[in-house]
Design a protein around this motif. Structure first.
Motif, short mmCIF file in Angstrom:
data_model
loop_
_atom_site.label_atom_id
_atom_site.label_comp_id
_atom_site.label_asym_id
_atom_site.label_seq_id
_atom_site.Cartn_x
_atom_site.Cartn_y
_atom_site.Cartn_z
N ALA A 44 0.84 -1.21 0.00
CA ALA A 44 0.00 0.00 0.00
C ALA A 44 0.87 1.25 0.00
O ALA A 44 0.55 2.26 -0.66
CB ALA A 44 -0.92 -0.01 1.21
N GLY A 45 2.00 1.21 0.72
CA GLY A 45 2.90 2.37 0.74
C GLY A 45 3.49 2.64 -0.63
O GLY A 45 3.57 3.80 -1.08
N ALA A 94 3.61 6.01 -5.50
CA ALA A 94 3.46 6.12 -6.96
C ALA A 94 2.33 7.08 -7.32
O ALA A 94 2.48 7.93 -8.22
CB ALA A 94 3.19 4.73 -7.55
N LEU A 95 1.19 6.97 -6.62
CA LEU A 95 0.06 7.87 -6.93
C LEU A 95 0.42 9.31 -6.60
O LEU A 95 0.05 10.23 -7.35
CB LEU A 95 -1.17 7.42 -6.13
N SER A 96 1.12 9.53 -5.48
CA SER A 96 1.51 10.90 -5.12
C SER A 96 2.43 11.49 -6.18
O SER A 96 2.32 12.67 -6.54
CB SER A 96 2.20 10.91 -3.76
N THR A 97 3.34 10.67 -6.70
CA THR A 97 4.26 11.14 -7.75
C THR A 97 3.48 11.54 -9.00
O THR A 97 3.76 12.57 -9.63
CB THR A 97 5.28 10.04 -8.08
N LEU A 98 2.47 10.73 -9.35
CA LEU A 98 1.66 11.05 -10.52
C LEU A 98 0.84 12.32 -10.31
O LEU A 98 0.65 13.10 -11.26
CB LEU A 98 0.73 9.88 -10.85
N ILE A 152 2.93 13.16 2.13
CA ILE A 152 2.65 12.87 3.54
C ILE A 152 1.38 12.03 3.76
O ILE A 152 1.38 11.13 4.60
CB ILE A 152 2.57 14.19 4.35
N PRO A 153 0.26 12.29 3.02
CA PRO A 153 -0.95 11.48 3.27
C PRO A 153 -0.74 9.97 3.19
O PRO A 153 -1.22 9.23 4.06
CB PRO A 153 -1.94 11.99 2.22
N LEU A 182 12.94 9.20 -1.17
CA LEU A 182 13.71 8.83 -2.36
C LEU A 182 13.01 9.31 -3.63
O LEU A 182 13.67 9.84 -4.55
CB LEU A 182 13.90 7.31 -2.39
N ALA A 183 11.69 9.13 -3.69
CA ALA A 183 10.95 9.58 -4.88
C ALA A 183 11.01 11.10 -5.00
O ALA A 183 11.19 11.64 -6.11
CB ALA A 183 9.50 9.11 -4.79
#
Length: 333
Positions: A15-16, A21-25, A44-45, A68-69
Motif C-alpha cells: 500500500a505504501g 506512486a500515486l503521489s508522484t503522478l 505525507i498522506p 527517495l521519490a
C-alpha cells in the motif's frame, strides 16, 4: 482472516508503494505551478495512512520511499538521487524529518488504538465471564432449592411423621414413612451428584482429560472418536478443555445434524490444542449462540485462541489453543 491479511506488514508495504506512486503522478502536473519546496507535502498522506492502518514499520518505510521519490523526481538535479545546493539539501532534510515524524506519530497512535481496543475487549470478556459465573451460581442455587433441598425437607418431615407413628405404636405407618424418607434422600443424593457433575465432574479431577472426555463421548448419542495425547495440567486449563469438548458435542447433537464426531487433544510448544470436528451441516459461529460465545470468553480469559470454521467436505471444526504455563505431568491421586 481477511482483516489480519489487510493489516499484515507485506500488505502495508504494498500500500505504501502504491501511495508513493500515486503521489508522484499527482505531483507531476504541478511541477511547473508550485515551488519544489511545497510539493513534498503531497507525499505525507500515504505515510499517515499506511502508519495508521499497518503500523509504524510500514509507515516509516513509506516515508523513506517518499523521500527517495521526492529527491529523484523533484530535487535538482533531476532525475537523480544527487542533490545540488544547500537549499535543496535543507528542503530534502526537512521533508525526511517531516515524513518520518508523521509516520512515527501515526504509527504510535495506531498502536495506542490497538492497545485500547484490546483493553476494551478484555474488559468486555471479563464482564461476560463474571456475568456467566453469576448466572451459574444462581442456576446452582435454584436447582439446589427446587431439587435436592426440597427432597431433604420432605425427608425430614417424613421422618418426623415416622417418629409420631412410633410414639403411637403404629409400626406399619412408621415403616412406610421411613421408606418414603429413604426414597426422598436417595433422589436428593442423585440430584446433588448430577449438580456436582455439571460444576466439576469427579472423573476430570480424578482421572484427567482422557477419562473425562471418554466419559463425555460415551454419553453422546452418536459415535465419537477420541484421541487424547496429553498428561495432567493446571485445573483451569483442564476444566476449560473439558467444557470446550462438552459444549461442542452438545452443539453437534442439537444443531449439526451430524452422524459422527471426532475429538483430538494434544500439547506442543506450551499450548494445549483441543479440536472437535463433525460431519454435519456446518455454519456454526461464536456470535450465533451463547454457548460458543461463552466458550470464546472462557478461552480468552486464559489468553488462548478459539477458531470455529467449516470443513471443506462439510461439517464444523472447533479448535482451541490454551497456554499451559506448566509441563504435562501425572498428578498424584
Amino acid at each position: 482472516m481477511l482483516g489480519d491479511r489487510r493489516r499484515s506488514p507485506l500488505a502495508g508495504i504494498g500500500a505504501g508503494a502504491l501511495g508513493v506512486a500515486l503521489s508522484t503522478l499527482v505531483i507531476d502536473p504541478l511541477d511547473d505551478l508550485a515551488p519544489v519546496d511545497s510539493l513534498g507535502v503531497l507525499y505525507i498522506p500515504p505515510v499517515l495512512l499506511v502508519s495508521a492502518v499497518w503500523g509504524l514499520g510500514p509507515g516509516l518505510l513509506t516515508a523513506l520511499a517518499s523521500a527517495l521519490a521526492y529527491d529523484y523526481f523533484y530535487i535538482p538535479p533531476v532525475p537523480s538521487l544527487a542533490i545540488s545546493g544547500r537549499r535543496n539539501l535543507v528542503t530534502l532534510i526537512t521533508f525526511v524529518v517531516s515524513a518520518g515524524l508523521s509516520g512515527l506519530v501515526a504509527g504510535l497512535a495506531a498502536r495506542l488504538r490497538v492497545a485500547e481496543e484490546k483493553r476494551r475487549q478484555a474488559a468486555e470478556i471479563r464482564a461476560r465471564v463474571l456475568a456467566a459465573a453469576d448466572d451459574e451460581r444462581r442456576r446452582v442455587a435454584r436447582d439446589m432449592h427446587d431439587g435436592a433441598q426440597q427432597r431433604l425437607v420432605h425427608a425430614m418431615i417424613t421422618l418426623q411423621l415416622a417418629g409420631d407413628a412410633l410414639r403411637r405404636d403404629d409400626r406399619a405407618a412408621a415403616e412406610a414413612l421411613v421408606g418414603e424418607s429413604l426414597e426422598h434422600t436417595g433422589t436428593a443424593n442423585v440430584q446433588l451428584r448430577e449438580l456436582a457433575q455439571g460444576i466439576m465432574p469427579a472423573v476430570l479431577t480424578r482421572g484427567g482429560l482422557a477419562a473425562a472426555i471418554e466419559s463425555l463421548a460415551s454419553r453422546t448419542p452418536l459415535p465419537v472418536a477420541v484421541d487424547v495425547r496429553t498428561g495432567r495440567h493446571a485445573g483451569t486449563v483442564e476444566s476449560t478443555a473439558y467444557f470446550i469438548v462438552a459444549e461442542a458435542l452438545t452443539n453437534v447433537v442439537k444443531h449439526a445434524g451430524a452422524s459422527r464426531a471426532e475429538v483430538h487433544v494434544s500439547h506442543a510448544e506450551g499450548l494445549l490444542r483441543v479440536e472437535v470436528a463433525d460431519d454435519g451441516a456446518g455454519g456454526a459461529r461464536p456470535a450465533q449462540g451463547s454457548g460458543l460465545l461463552g466458550l470464546a470468553d472462557r478461552v480468552a480469559s486464559l489468553d488462548g485462541e478459539l477458531d470455529v470454521g467449516d470443513l471443506p467436505g462439510g461439517g464444523t471444526r472447533i479448535v482451541a489453543s490454551l497456554p499451559l504455563g506448566d509441563q504435562p505431568s501425572e498428578r498424584r491421586r
